[in-house]
Design a protein around this motif. Structure first.
Motif, PDB file in Angstrom:
ATOM      1  N   ASN A  32       0.629  -1.366   0.470  1.00 41.21           N
ATOM      2  CA  ASN A  32      -0.525  -0.256  -0.116  1.00 41.21           C
ATOM      3  C   ASN A  32       0.852   1.487  -0.140  1.00 41.21           C
ATOM      4  OD1 ASN A  32      -1.663   2.019   0.485  1.00 41.21           O
ATOM      5  ND2 ASN A  32      -3.130   1.155   1.982  1.00 41.21           N
ATOM      6  N   PRO A  33       0.752   2.744  -0.535  1.00 35.15           N
ATOM      7  CA  PRO A  33       1.925   3.305  -1.142  1.00 35.15           C
ATOM      8  C   PRO A  33       1.520   4.425  -0.108  1.00 35.15           C
ATOM      9  CG  PRO A  33       0.161   3.546  -2.934  1.00 35.15           C
ATOM     10  CD  PRO A  33      -0.112   1.797  -2.347  1.00 35.15           C
ATOM     11  N   ALA A  34       0.257   4.180   0.817  1.00 33.83           N
ATOM     12  CA  ALA A  34      -0.279   5.724   1.678  1.00 33.83           C
ATOM     13  C   ALA A  34       0.534   4.743   2.824  1.00 33.83           C
ATOM     14  CB  ALA A  34      -1.263   5.521   1.530  1.00 33.83           C
ATOM     15  N   THR A  35       1.449   4.044   3.178  1.00 36.10           N
ATOM     16  CA  THR A  35       1.234   3.229   4.265  1.00 36.10           C
ATOM     17  C   THR A  35       2.757   2.405   4.065  1.00 36.10           C
ATOM     18  OG1 THR A  35       0.052   1.030   4.671  1.00 36.10           O
ATOM     19  CG2 THR A  35      -1.234   2.850   5.095  1.00 36.10           C
ATOM     20  N   ASP A 333       6.078   4.759  -6.068  1.00 29.26           N
ATOM     21  CA  ASP A 333       6.722   4.397  -5.308  1.00 29.26           C
ATOM     22  C   ASP A 333       8.230   5.453  -5.086  1.00 29.26           C
ATOM     23  OD1 ASP A 333       7.832   4.248  -7.550  1.00 29.26           O
ATOM     24  OD2 ASP A 333       7.711   2.118  -7.829  1.00 29.26           O
ATOM     25  N   GLU A 334       8.882   5.420  -4.426  1.00 27.35           N
ATOM     26  CA  GLU A 334       9.797   6.260  -4.129  1.00 27.35           C
ATOM     27  C   GLU A 334      11.347   6.216  -5.176  1.00 27.35           C
ATOM     28  OE1 GLU A 334      10.873   6.833  -1.577  1.00 27.35           O
ATOM     29  OE2 GLU A 334      13.059   7.523  -1.589  1.00 27.35           O
ATOM     30  N   ASN A 335      10.838   5.507  -6.401  1.00 28.24           N
ATOM     31  CA  ASN A 335      11.204   6.293  -7.577  1.00 28.24           C
ATOM     32  C   ASN A 335      10.679   6.714  -8.329  1.00 28.24           C
ATOM     33  OD1 ASN A 335      13.809   4.232  -7.645  1.00 28.24           O
ATOM     34  ND2 ASN A 335      12.995   2.363  -8.621  1.00 28.24           N
ATOM     35  N   ARG A 360       8.808  16.828  -1.272  1.00 29.75           N
ATOM     36  CA  ARG A 360       8.146  15.846  -0.231  1.00 29.75           C
ATOM     37  C   ARG A 360       7.316  16.602   0.474  1.00 29.75           C
ATOM     38  NH1 ARG A 360      11.510  10.555  -0.446  1.00 29.75           N
ATOM     39  NH2 ARG A 360      13.253  11.301  -1.287  1.00 29.75           N
ATOM     40  N   HIS A 361       6.135  16.092   0.443  1.00 28.58           N
ATOM     41  CA  HIS A 361       4.969  16.363   1.663  1.00 28.58           C
ATOM     42  C   HIS A 361       5.166  16.477   2.978  1.00 28.58           C
ATOM     43  CE1 HIS A 361       0.830  17.020   3.144  1.00 28.58           C
ATOM     44  NE2 HIS A 361       0.757  17.429   1.937  1.00 28.58           N
ATOM     45  N   GLY A 365       6.410   9.390   3.419  1.00 26.29           N
ATOM     46  CA  GLY A 365       6.537   8.498   2.475  1.00 26.29           C
ATOM     47  C   GLY A 365       6.494   9.107   1.012  1.00 26.29           C
ATOM     48  N   THR A 366       5.747   8.582  -0.065  1.00 27.77           N
ATOM     49  CA  THR A 366       5.834   8.840  -1.053  1.00 27.77           C
ATOM     50  C   THR A 366       5.225   9.985  -1.606  1.00 27.77           C
ATOM     51  OG1 THR A 366       4.290   7.053  -1.675  1.00 27.77           O
ATOM     52  CG2 THR A 366       6.671   6.656  -1.729  1.00 27.77           C
ATOM     53  N   PHE A 367       4.479  10.916  -0.792  1.00 21.64           N
ATOM     54  CA  PHE A 367       3.846  11.887  -0.384  1.00 21.64           C
ATOM     55  C   PHE A 367       4.237  13.192  -0.932  1.00 21.64           C
ATOM     56  CE2 PHE A 367       1.358   9.505   2.318  1.00 21.64           C
ATOM     57  CZ  PHE A 367       0.234   9.193   1.783  1.00 21.64           C
TER      58      PHE A 367
END
Ligand code: ADP
Length: 485
Positions: A32-35, A333-335, A360-361, A365-367
Protein backbone atom coordinates in the motif's frame (compact mmCIF):
# COMPACT_ATOMS: atom_id res chain seq x y z
CA UNK A 1 -25.70 -9.38 -2.39
CA UNK A 2 -22.34 -7.73 -3.14
CA UNK A 3 -19.21 -9.80 -2.47
CA UNK A 4 -16.75 -8.71 0.23
CA UNK A 5 -13.41 -7.06 -0.46
CA UNK A 6 -11.60 -10.31 0.46
CA UNK A 7 -13.41 -12.18 -2.31
CA UNK A 8 -11.65 -10.05 -4.90
CA UNK A 9 -8.16 -10.14 -3.38
CA UNK A 10 -7.17 -13.59 -4.63
CA UNK A 11 -3.51 -14.30 -4.02
CA UNK A 12 -3.47 -16.54 -7.08
CA UNK A 13 -3.47 -16.50 -10.87
CA UNK A 14 -6.39 -17.69 -13.01
CA UNK A 15 -5.71 -20.23 -15.76
CA UNK A 16 -8.58 -22.04 -17.44
CA UNK A 17 -11.01 -21.38 -14.61
CA UNK A 18 -8.61 -22.54 -11.85
CA UNK A 19 -6.97 -20.28 -9.29
CA UNK A 20 -3.40 -21.53 -8.87
CA UNK A 21 -0.02 -20.47 -7.52
CA UNK A 22 3.17 -20.05 -9.59
CA UNK A 23 4.94 -23.29 -10.60
CA UNK A 24 7.90 -22.21 -8.49
CA UNK A 25 5.71 -21.38 -5.50
CA UNK A 26 7.40 -17.95 -5.43
CA UNK A 27 5.42 -14.86 -4.51
CA UNK A 28 5.77 -11.06 -4.71
CA UNK A 29 4.57 -8.67 -1.99
CA UNK A 30 1.98 -6.03 -2.81
CA UNK A 31 2.46 -2.74 -0.94
CA UNK A 32 0.00 0.00 0.00
CA UNK A 33 1.85 3.17 -1.14
CA UNK A 34 0.08 5.36 1.42
CA UNK A 35 1.17 3.33 4.45
CA UNK A 36 4.05 1.18 3.21
CA UNK A 37 2.21 -1.86 4.60
CA UNK A 38 2.03 -5.19 2.78
CA UNK A 39 -1.50 -5.93 1.56
CA UNK A 40 -0.76 -9.49 0.49
CA UNK A 41 1.20 -11.47 -2.06
CA UNK A 42 0.79 -12.56 -5.69
CA UNK A 43 2.29 -15.50 -7.56
CA UNK A 44 5.54 -14.85 -9.39
CA UNK A 45 4.58 -16.67 -12.59
CA UNK A 46 6.74 -16.92 -15.71
CA UNK A 47 6.96 -18.34 -19.20
CA UNK A 48 5.53 -21.80 -18.52
CA UNK A 49 2.35 -20.61 -16.78
CA UNK A 50 1.89 -18.11 -19.62
CA UNK A 51 2.15 -20.83 -22.24
CA UNK A 52 -0.50 -22.87 -20.42
CA UNK A 53 -2.77 -19.86 -20.07
CA UNK A 54 -2.49 -19.14 -23.81
CA UNK A 55 -3.27 -22.76 -24.70
CA UNK A 56 -6.30 -22.85 -22.43
CA UNK A 57 -7.43 -19.51 -23.87
CA UNK A 58 -7.14 -21.00 -27.37
CA UNK A 59 -9.29 -24.00 -26.37
CA UNK A 60 -11.92 -21.74 -24.85
CA UNK A 61 -11.85 -19.53 -27.92
CA UNK A 62 -12.84 -22.45 -30.13
CA UNK A 63 -16.18 -22.63 -28.31
CA UNK A 64 -16.60 -19.00 -27.38
CA UNK A 65 -16.20 -17.72 -30.93
CA UNK A 66 -19.35 -19.65 -31.88
CA UNK A 67 -21.57 -17.90 -29.32
CA UNK A 68 -24.00 -15.36 -30.72
CA UNK A 69 -23.43 -11.65 -30.41
CA UNK A 70 -26.60 -11.48 -28.31
CA UNK A 71 -25.27 -14.06 -25.84
CA UNK A 72 -22.03 -12.14 -25.47
CA UNK A 73 -23.93 -8.89 -25.03
CA UNK A 74 -25.93 -10.49 -22.21
CA UNK A 75 -22.78 -11.80 -20.53
CA UNK A 76 -21.24 -8.34 -20.67
CA UNK A 77 -24.41 -6.82 -19.20
CA UNK A 78 -24.08 -9.22 -16.27
CA UNK A 79 -20.43 -8.26 -15.94
CA UNK A 80 -21.45 -4.61 -15.83
CA UNK A 81 -23.99 -5.31 -13.08
CA UNK A 82 -21.43 -7.26 -11.02
CA UNK A 83 -19.03 -4.29 -11.21
CA UNK A 84 -21.70 -1.78 -10.21
CA UNK A 85 -22.91 -3.96 -7.31
CA UNK A 86 -19.33 -4.22 -6.06
CA UNK A 87 -18.17 -0.72 -6.96
CA UNK A 88 -17.32 0.17 -3.38
CA UNK A 89 -15.20 -2.94 -2.72
CA UNK A 90 -13.41 -2.62 -6.05
CA UNK A 91 -12.72 1.08 -5.38
CA UNK A 92 -11.35 0.25 -1.95
CA UNK A 93 -8.92 -2.31 -3.38
CA UNK A 94 -7.88 0.13 -6.11
CA UNK A 95 -7.22 2.95 -3.66
CA UNK A 96 -5.39 0.61 -1.28
CA UNK A 97 -2.90 -0.71 -3.83
CA UNK A 98 -2.61 2.34 -6.09
CA UNK A 99 -2.92 5.28 -3.72
CA UNK A 100 -5.54 7.37 -5.55
CA UNK A 101 -8.37 8.91 -3.58
CA UNK A 102 -11.53 6.91 -3.03
CA UNK A 103 -13.43 9.49 -5.08
CA UNK A 104 -11.13 8.91 -8.07
CA UNK A 105 -11.12 5.15 -7.48
CA UNK A 106 -14.94 5.02 -7.51
CA UNK A 107 -14.85 7.06 -10.70
CA UNK A 108 -12.40 4.65 -12.31
CA UNK A 109 -14.46 1.59 -11.38
CA UNK A 110 -17.55 3.39 -12.72
CA UNK A 111 -15.64 3.98 -15.94
CA UNK A 112 -14.78 0.26 -16.11
CA UNK A 113 -18.47 -0.59 -15.81
CA UNK A 114 -19.26 1.99 -18.50
CA UNK A 115 -16.79 0.40 -20.94
CA UNK A 116 -18.30 -3.03 -20.31
CA UNK A 117 -21.82 -1.70 -20.93
CA UNK A 118 -20.70 0.13 -24.05
CA UNK A 119 -19.19 -3.04 -25.51
CA UNK A 120 -22.26 -5.04 -24.48
CA UNK A 121 -24.06 -2.70 -26.86
CA UNK A 122 -21.35 -2.67 -29.56
CA UNK A 123 -21.15 -6.51 -29.56
CA UNK A 124 -24.28 -6.58 -31.69
CA UNK A 125 -23.10 -4.01 -34.21
CA UNK A 126 -20.01 -5.57 -35.78
CA UNK A 127 -21.61 -5.30 -39.19
CA UNK A 128 -19.99 -6.55 -42.36
CA UNK A 129 -20.74 -5.35 -45.89
CA UNK A 130 -22.30 -6.56 -49.08
CA UNK A 131 -20.33 -4.68 -51.73
CA UNK A 132 -21.61 -3.93 -55.26
CA UNK A 133 -19.79 -6.46 -57.40
CA UNK A 134 -18.02 -5.71 -60.72
CA UNK A 135 -19.09 -9.19 -61.93
CA UNK A 136 -22.67 -10.03 -62.84
CA UNK A 137 -22.46 -13.60 -61.54
CA UNK A 138 -20.52 -13.04 -58.32
CA UNK A 139 -21.34 -11.53 -54.94
CA UNK A 140 -18.88 -9.80 -52.63
CA UNK A 141 -19.31 -10.22 -48.88
CA UNK A 142 -17.14 -8.70 -46.17
CA UNK A 143 -17.47 -10.38 -42.78
CA UNK A 144 -16.04 -9.66 -39.32
CA UNK A 145 -14.80 -12.50 -37.13
CA UNK A 146 -13.12 -12.64 -33.71
CA UNK A 147 -9.38 -12.85 -34.24
CA UNK A 148 -8.46 -15.32 -31.51
CA UNK A 149 -6.46 -15.18 -28.30
CA UNK A 150 -5.67 -11.65 -27.12
CA UNK A 151 -2.80 -10.89 -24.74
CA UNK A 152 -3.15 -7.71 -22.66
CA UNK A 153 -0.54 -5.95 -20.52
CA UNK A 154 -1.57 -2.99 -18.37
CA UNK A 155 0.04 -0.35 -16.11
CA UNK A 156 -0.48 0.61 -12.46
CA UNK A 157 -2.01 4.08 -12.93
CA UNK A 158 -5.49 2.88 -14.01
CA UNK A 159 -5.35 -0.77 -12.98
CA UNK A 160 -9.09 -1.32 -13.41
CA UNK A 161 -10.22 0.76 -16.40
CA UNK A 162 -7.21 -0.01 -18.63
CA UNK A 163 -8.23 -3.66 -18.49
CA UNK A 164 -11.90 -2.79 -19.07
CA UNK A 165 -10.97 -1.23 -22.41
CA UNK A 166 -9.31 -4.46 -23.47
CA UNK A 167 -11.33 -7.26 -21.85
CA UNK A 168 -14.74 -5.82 -22.77
CA UNK A 169 -14.19 -5.41 -26.54
CA UNK A 170 -12.39 -8.78 -26.65
CA UNK A 171 -15.40 -10.55 -25.11
CA UNK A 172 -17.80 -8.54 -27.26
CA UNK A 173 -15.95 -9.67 -30.38
CA UNK A 174 -15.84 -13.32 -29.25
CA UNK A 175 -12.13 -13.48 -28.37
CA UNK A 176 -10.51 -14.98 -25.27
CA UNK A 177 -7.89 -13.06 -23.25
CA UNK A 178 -4.79 -13.58 -21.17
CA UNK A 179 -4.07 -10.49 -19.10
CA UNK A 180 -1.09 -9.33 -17.08
CA UNK A 181 -1.74 -6.41 -14.75
CA UNK A 182 1.14 -4.33 -13.37
CA UNK A 183 2.99 -5.88 -10.45
CA UNK A 184 2.41 -2.80 -8.23
CA UNK A 185 -1.39 -3.01 -8.62
CA UNK A 186 -2.30 -6.62 -9.34
CA UNK A 187 -5.45 -7.03 -7.26
CA UNK A 188 -7.56 -4.74 -9.46
CA UNK A 189 -6.46 -6.95 -12.37
CA UNK A 190 -7.06 -10.20 -10.51
CA UNK A 191 -10.51 -8.83 -9.65
CA UNK A 192 -11.39 -9.03 -13.37
CA UNK A 193 -11.01 -12.80 -13.08
CA UNK A 194 -13.43 -12.86 -10.14
CA UNK A 195 -15.84 -10.51 -11.94
CA UNK A 196 -15.77 -12.76 -15.02
CA UNK A 197 -16.56 -15.81 -12.87
CA UNK A 198 -19.39 -14.02 -11.06
CA UNK A 199 -20.87 -12.92 -14.39
CA UNK A 200 -20.77 -16.45 -15.78
CA UNK A 201 -18.19 -15.83 -18.51
CA UNK A 202 -17.15 -19.35 -19.66
CA UNK A 203 -13.95 -20.51 -17.94
CA UNK A 204 -10.75 -20.00 -19.90
CA UNK A 205 -12.11 -16.93 -21.71
CA UNK A 206 -10.53 -14.59 -19.14
CA UNK A 207 -7.15 -15.67 -17.73
CA UNK A 208 -5.06 -13.55 -15.36
CA UNK A 209 -1.31 -13.83 -14.77
CA UNK A 210 1.01 -12.01 -12.39
CA UNK A 211 4.78 -12.18 -12.10
CA UNK A 212 7.81 -11.67 -14.30
CA UNK A 213 6.96 -9.00 -16.89
CA UNK A 214 9.75 -10.00 -19.26
CA UNK A 215 8.93 -13.73 -19.15
CA UNK A 216 5.16 -13.29 -19.41
CA UNK A 217 5.52 -10.57 -22.07
CA UNK A 218 8.15 -12.66 -23.87
CA UNK A 219 5.85 -15.68 -24.17
CA UNK A 220 2.82 -13.55 -25.07
CA UNK A 221 4.66 -11.91 -27.95
CA UNK A 222 6.37 -15.09 -29.19
CA UNK A 223 3.55 -17.61 -28.97
CA UNK A 224 1.86 -18.00 -32.39
CA UNK A 225 -1.53 -18.75 -30.79
CA UNK A 226 -1.73 -15.14 -29.59
CA UNK A 227 -3.16 -13.09 -32.46
CA UNK A 228 -3.16 -9.71 -30.82
CA UNK A 229 -1.11 -7.84 -28.27
CA UNK A 230 -2.72 -4.89 -26.57
CA UNK A 231 -0.56 -2.83 -24.24
CA UNK A 232 -0.87 0.30 -22.16
CA UNK A 233 2.34 1.55 -20.60
CA UNK A 234 5.63 3.23 -21.33
CA UNK A 235 6.80 3.95 -24.86
CA UNK A 236 10.02 2.08 -24.12
CA UNK A 237 8.28 -1.20 -23.25
CA UNK A 238 5.74 -0.67 -26.06
CA UNK A 239 8.51 -0.46 -28.63
CA UNK A 240 10.07 -3.63 -27.23
CA UNK A 241 6.76 -5.49 -27.48
CA UNK A 242 6.25 -4.31 -31.07
CA UNK A 243 9.68 -5.69 -31.96
CA UNK A 244 9.04 -8.98 -30.18
CA UNK A 245 5.60 -9.39 -31.80
CA UNK A 246 7.04 -8.90 -35.28
CA UNK A 247 8.26 -12.50 -35.33
CA UNK A 248 4.69 -13.83 -35.50
CA UNK A 249 3.07 -10.75 -37.15
CA UNK A 250 0.43 -10.09 -34.53
CA UNK A 251 -2.13 -7.34 -34.55
CA UNK A 252 -0.94 -4.60 -32.20
CA UNK A 253 -2.62 -1.91 -30.11
CA UNK A 254 -0.43 0.42 -28.11
CA UNK A 255 -1.38 3.16 -25.66
CA UNK A 256 1.96 4.69 -24.80
CA UNK A 257 3.39 7.83 -23.25
CA UNK A 258 2.31 11.41 -23.75
CA UNK A 259 3.62 14.94 -23.38
CA UNK A 260 0.35 16.83 -23.22
CA UNK A 261 0.40 20.58 -23.89
CA UNK A 262 -2.27 22.77 -22.24
CA UNK A 263 -2.44 26.12 -24.05
CA UNK A 264 -4.05 29.19 -22.48
CA UNK A 265 -4.57 32.01 -24.98
CA UNK A 266 -4.92 35.64 -23.90
CA UNK A 267 -8.62 35.50 -24.77
CA UNK A 268 -9.33 32.46 -22.56
CA UNK A 269 -11.83 32.40 -19.71
CA UNK A 270 -9.09 32.22 -17.11
CA UNK A 271 -11.17 30.78 -14.28
CA UNK A 272 -12.42 28.00 -16.51
CA UNK A 273 -8.86 27.38 -17.68
CA UNK A 274 -7.56 27.12 -14.11
CA UNK A 275 -10.31 24.69 -13.18
CA UNK A 276 -9.47 22.55 -16.22
CA UNK A 277 -5.76 22.87 -15.49
CA UNK A 278 -6.12 21.51 -11.96
CA UNK A 279 -8.06 18.50 -13.22
CA UNK A 280 -5.79 17.86 -16.21
CA UNK A 281 -2.63 18.17 -14.13
CA UNK A 282 -3.26 16.67 -10.70
CA UNK A 283 -5.65 13.85 -11.47
CA UNK A 284 -4.13 10.66 -10.01
CA UNK A 285 -1.35 12.89 -8.61
CA UNK A 286 -0.20 13.67 -12.14
CA UNK A 287 0.36 10.00 -12.93
CA UNK A 288 -1.63 9.58 -16.13
CA UNK A 289 -0.55 9.58 -19.75
CA UNK A 290 -3.10 12.33 -20.52
CA UNK A 291 -2.01 14.60 -17.65
CA UNK A 292 -0.73 18.01 -18.70
CA UNK A 293 3.04 17.94 -19.06
CA UNK A 294 3.49 21.52 -20.31
CA UNK A 295 1.33 24.56 -19.65
CA UNK A 296 1.80 27.15 -22.41
CA UNK A 297 0.42 30.56 -21.42
CA UNK A 298 0.28 33.61 -23.70
CA UNK A 299 2.28 36.66 -22.58
CA UNK A 300 -0.57 38.94 -21.50
CA UNK A 301 -2.30 36.31 -19.36
CA UNK A 302 0.88 34.56 -18.17
CA UNK A 303 1.33 36.06 -14.70
CA UNK A 304 -2.33 35.87 -13.81
CA UNK A 305 -2.54 32.24 -14.88
CA UNK A 306 0.57 31.28 -12.89
CA UNK A 307 -0.75 33.00 -9.75
CA UNK A 308 -4.22 31.48 -9.96
CA UNK A 309 -2.84 28.01 -10.76
CA UNK A 310 -0.53 28.21 -7.74
CA UNK A 311 -3.38 29.37 -5.48
CA UNK A 312 -5.60 26.48 -6.51
CA UNK A 313 -2.72 23.97 -6.34
CA UNK A 314 -2.11 24.97 -2.73
CA UNK A 315 -5.71 24.17 -1.85
CA UNK A 316 -5.43 20.51 -2.88
CA UNK A 317 -5.76 18.17 0.09
CA UNK A 318 -2.91 15.67 0.05
CA UNK A 319 -3.31 12.47 2.06
CA UNK A 320 -4.08 8.77 2.25
CA UNK A 321 -6.47 8.10 -0.62
CA UNK A 322 -8.70 6.04 1.63
CA UNK A 323 -9.36 8.94 3.99
CA UNK A 324 -12.39 11.12 3.50
CA UNK A 325 -11.67 14.41 1.75
CA UNK A 326 -8.31 13.45 0.22
CA UNK A 327 -7.84 14.87 -3.27
CA UNK A 328 -4.29 13.82 -3.96
CA UNK A 329 -2.75 10.53 -2.83
CA UNK A 330 0.90 9.47 -2.67
CA UNK A 331 3.04 8.74 -5.72
CA UNK A 332 3.31 5.07 -6.60
CA UNK A 333 6.80 4.46 -5.16
CA UNK A 334 10.14 5.97 -4.15
CA UNK A 335 11.43 5.89 -7.74
CA UNK A 336 8.58 8.15 -8.77
CA UNK A 337 9.60 10.62 -6.06
CA UNK A 338 13.25 10.56 -7.13
CA UNK A 339 12.27 11.19 -10.73
CA UNK A 340 10.09 14.19 -9.81
CA UNK A 341 12.82 15.60 -7.56
CA UNK A 342 15.46 15.36 -10.26
CA UNK A 343 13.22 17.16 -12.77
CA UNK A 344 12.63 19.99 -10.30
CA UNK A 345 16.36 20.26 -9.61
CA UNK A 346 17.07 20.38 -13.35
CA UNK A 347 14.48 23.13 -13.86
CA UNK A 348 15.62 25.33 -10.97
CA UNK A 349 19.25 25.09 -12.11
CA UNK A 350 18.16 26.37 -15.51
CA UNK A 351 16.21 29.35 -14.18
CA UNK A 352 12.82 27.85 -13.33
CA UNK A 353 11.02 29.55 -10.41
CA UNK A 354 9.12 27.40 -7.92
CA UNK A 355 5.90 29.29 -7.22
CA UNK A 356 4.47 26.69 -4.88
CA UNK A 357 5.44 23.20 -3.67
CA UNK A 358 8.69 21.75 -4.96
CA UNK A 359 9.42 19.19 -2.26
CA UNK A 360 8.30 16.05 -0.45
CA UNK A 361 5.10 16.55 1.51
CA UNK A 362 5.32 16.73 5.29
CA UNK A 363 3.29 13.49 5.48
CA UNK A 364 6.49 11.70 4.44
CA UNK A 365 6.56 8.42 2.47
CA UNK A 366 5.88 9.01 -1.19
CA UNK A 367 3.64 12.04 -0.72
CA UNK A 368 4.68 15.08 -2.77
CA UNK A 369 3.53 18.69 -2.79
CA UNK A 370 1.58 19.95 -5.81
CA UNK A 371 4.19 22.08 -7.56
CA UNK A 372 4.01 25.01 -9.98
CA UNK A 373 7.16 26.13 -11.82
CA UNK A 374 7.18 29.45 -13.69
CA UNK A 375 9.69 30.53 -16.35
CA UNK A 376 9.80 27.06 -17.85
CA UNK A 377 12.24 26.91 -20.77
CA UNK A 378 12.74 24.57 -23.71
CA UNK A 379 16.05 23.24 -22.36
CA UNK A 380 14.42 21.83 -19.22
CA UNK A 381 13.91 18.07 -19.06
CA UNK A 382 10.13 18.15 -18.80
CA UNK A 383 9.95 19.79 -22.24
CA UNK A 384 10.75 16.37 -23.69
CA UNK A 385 10.17 13.87 -20.88
CA UNK A 386 6.92 12.68 -19.36
CA UNK A 387 6.69 14.00 -15.77
CA UNK A 388 4.24 11.49 -14.27
CA UNK A 389 3.94 13.47 -11.07
CA UNK A 390 2.40 16.65 -9.62
CA UNK A 391 4.63 19.25 -11.30
CA UNK A 392 3.09 22.00 -13.42
CA UNK A 393 5.69 23.86 -15.52
CA UNK A 394 4.39 27.02 -17.22
CA UNK A 395 6.02 28.18 -20.48
CA UNK A 396 5.44 31.57 -22.10
CA UNK A 397 4.53 32.20 -25.76
CA UNK A 398 3.65 35.26 -27.86
CA UNK A 399 1.67 34.16 -30.94
CA UNK A 400 -0.75 31.43 -31.97
CA UNK A 401 1.84 30.07 -34.43
CA UNK A 402 4.46 29.86 -31.71
CA UNK A 403 2.06 28.02 -29.39
CA UNK A 404 1.25 25.44 -32.07
CA UNK A 405 4.90 25.00 -32.89
CA UNK A 406 5.80 24.47 -29.22
CA UNK A 407 2.85 22.12 -28.66
CA UNK A 408 3.72 19.88 -31.61
CA UNK A 409 7.47 19.86 -30.97
CA UNK A 410 7.57 16.40 -29.40
CA UNK A 411 7.64 12.80 -30.61
CA UNK A 412 4.45 12.20 -28.61
CA UNK A 413 0.88 12.86 -29.72
CA UNK A 414 -1.63 11.66 -27.15
CA UNK A 415 -3.68 14.36 -25.36
CA UNK A 416 -3.71 18.14 -25.81
CA UNK A 417 -5.83 20.93 -24.38
CA UNK A 418 -6.36 24.59 -25.19
CA UNK A 419 -8.49 27.44 -23.92
CA UNK A 420 -9.79 30.27 -26.09
CA UNK A 421 -13.09 32.08 -26.57
CA UNK A 422 -12.38 32.86 -30.22
CA UNK A 423 -14.27 30.42 -32.45
CA UNK A 424 -11.98 30.88 -35.45
CA UNK A 425 -8.93 30.24 -33.31
CA UNK A 426 -10.59 27.16 -31.79
CA UNK A 427 -10.97 25.60 -35.24
CA UNK A 428 -7.53 26.66 -36.47
CA UNK A 429 -5.69 25.31 -33.46
CA UNK A 430 -7.76 22.13 -33.28
CA UNK A 431 -6.76 21.33 -36.86
CA UNK A 432 -3.08 22.07 -36.34
CA UNK A 433 -2.54 20.05 -33.16
CA UNK A 434 -0.93 16.73 -34.03
CA UNK A 435 -2.65 14.85 -31.22
CA UNK A 436 -5.11 11.96 -30.98
CA UNK A 437 -7.18 13.77 -28.31
CA UNK A 438 -7.95 17.47 -28.20
CA UNK A 439 -9.83 19.18 -25.37
CA UNK A 440 -11.12 22.64 -26.29
CA UNK A 441 -12.05 24.52 -23.12
CA UNK A 442 -12.19 21.14 -21.30
CA UNK A 443 -9.55 19.48 -19.13
CA UNK A 444 -11.05 15.98 -18.73
CA UNK A 445 -12.38 14.47 -21.93
CA UNK A 446 -12.12 10.67 -21.78
CA UNK A 447 -15.42 8.86 -22.26
CA UNK A 448 -16.35 5.38 -23.46
CA UNK A 449 -18.24 6.68 -26.48
CA UNK A 450 -15.16 8.33 -28.04
CA UNK A 451 -12.02 6.73 -29.54
CA UNK A 452 -9.03 7.12 -27.23
CA UNK A 453 -5.59 6.75 -28.78
CA UNK A 454 -2.37 8.56 -29.55
CA UNK A 455 -0.62 9.63 -32.75
CA UNK A 456 3.12 9.47 -33.50
CA UNK A 457 5.05 7.59 -30.80
CA UNK A 458 2.11 7.73 -28.40
CA UNK A 459 0.51 4.68 -29.89
CA UNK A 460 -1.34 2.60 -32.41
CA UNK A 461 -5.06 1.82 -32.51
CA UNK A 462 -8.04 3.17 -30.60
CA UNK A 463 -9.81 2.12 -27.42
CA UNK A 464 -13.44 3.04 -26.78
CA UNK A 465 -15.91 4.33 -29.34
CA UNK A 466 -17.22 2.10 -32.10
CA UNK A 467 -13.60 1.98 -33.32
CA UNK A 468 -12.43 0.12 -30.20
CA UNK A 469 -13.86 -3.26 -31.20
CA UNK A 470 -12.35 -3.23 -34.70
CA UNK A 471 -8.93 -4.21 -33.40
CA UNK A 472 -10.40 -7.46 -32.04
CA UNK A 473 -11.89 -8.51 -35.36
CA UNK A 474 -10.51 -10.00 -38.53
CA UNK A 475 -12.01 -8.70 -41.73
CA UNK A 476 -12.69 -11.41 -44.30
CA UNK A 477 -13.56 -10.91 -47.97
CA UNK A 478 -15.69 -13.66 -49.46
CA UNK A 479 -16.35 -13.88 -53.21
CA UNK A 480 -19.26 -16.12 -54.16
CA UNK A 481 -19.16 -16.98 -57.86
CA UNK A 482 -21.00 -19.04 -60.41
CA UNK A 483 -24.36 -17.61 -59.45
CA UNK A 484 -25.61 -17.82 -63.05
CA UNK A 485 -26.99 -14.30 -63.04
P1 ADP B 1 5.26 2.19 -16.11
O1 ADP B 1 6.43 3.09 -16.27
O2 ADP B 1 3.94 2.84 -16.18
O3 ADP B 1 5.40 1.20 -15.00
P2 ADP B 1 5.83 0.05 -17.92
O4 ADP B 1 5.75 0.10 -19.40
O5 ADP B 1 7.14 -0.24 -17.29
O6 ADP B 1 5.21 1.42 -17.47
O7 ADP B 1 4.78 -0.98 -17.35
C1 ADP B 1 3.53 -1.23 -17.94
C2 ADP B 1 3.28 -2.71 -17.95
O8 ADP B 1 4.26 -3.33 -18.76
C3 ADP B 1 3.36 -3.37 -16.59
O9 ADP B 1 2.37 -4.38 -16.50
C4 ADP B 1 4.75 -3.95 -16.60
O10 ADP B 1 4.88 -5.05 -15.72
C5 ADP B 1 4.86 -4.40 -18.05
N1 ADP B 1 6.23 -4.60 -18.54
C6 ADP B 1 7.37 -4.00 -18.14
N2 ADP B 1 8.43 -4.51 -18.81
C7 ADP B 1 7.94 -5.44 -19.69
C8 ADP B 1 8.52 -6.31 -20.66
N3 ADP B 1 9.82 -6.34 -20.89
N4 ADP B 1 7.68 -7.14 -21.36
C9 ADP B 1 6.36 -7.13 -21.12
N5 ADP B 1 5.77 -6.34 -20.22
C10 ADP B 1 6.53 -5.50 -19.51
Amino acid sequence: MPAKVENFIKQAILIGGKWVEADSGETIDVINPATGETIGTIPNAGREETRRAIETAQNSFETFRKTSALERAQLLRKMHDVIIENQESLAEILSMEQGKSLVEARGEVGMSAAYVLWYAEEARRTYGDVVPSPWADRKILVTKEPLGVVAAITPWNFPSSMLARKIAPAIAAGCSVVVKPATQTPYSGIAWGVIAEMAGIPSGVVNVLTGSASQIGGEMTKNPLVRKITFTGSTEVGKLLIKQAAGTVKKISMELGGNAPFIIFDDADIERAVEGAIAAKYRNSGQTCVCTNRFLAQSRIYNRFVDRLAEESEKLIVGNGQEQGTQQGPLIDENAILSVESMIEDATKKGGRIVTGGKRHKLGGTFFEPTVIANAKSNMRFTREEIFGPIAPVYRFKSEEEAIEMANNTEFGLASYFYTQDLGRAFRVMQELKYGLVGVNEGIITTVEAPFGGLKESGLGKEGGHQGIEDYLDTKYVCIGGLGM
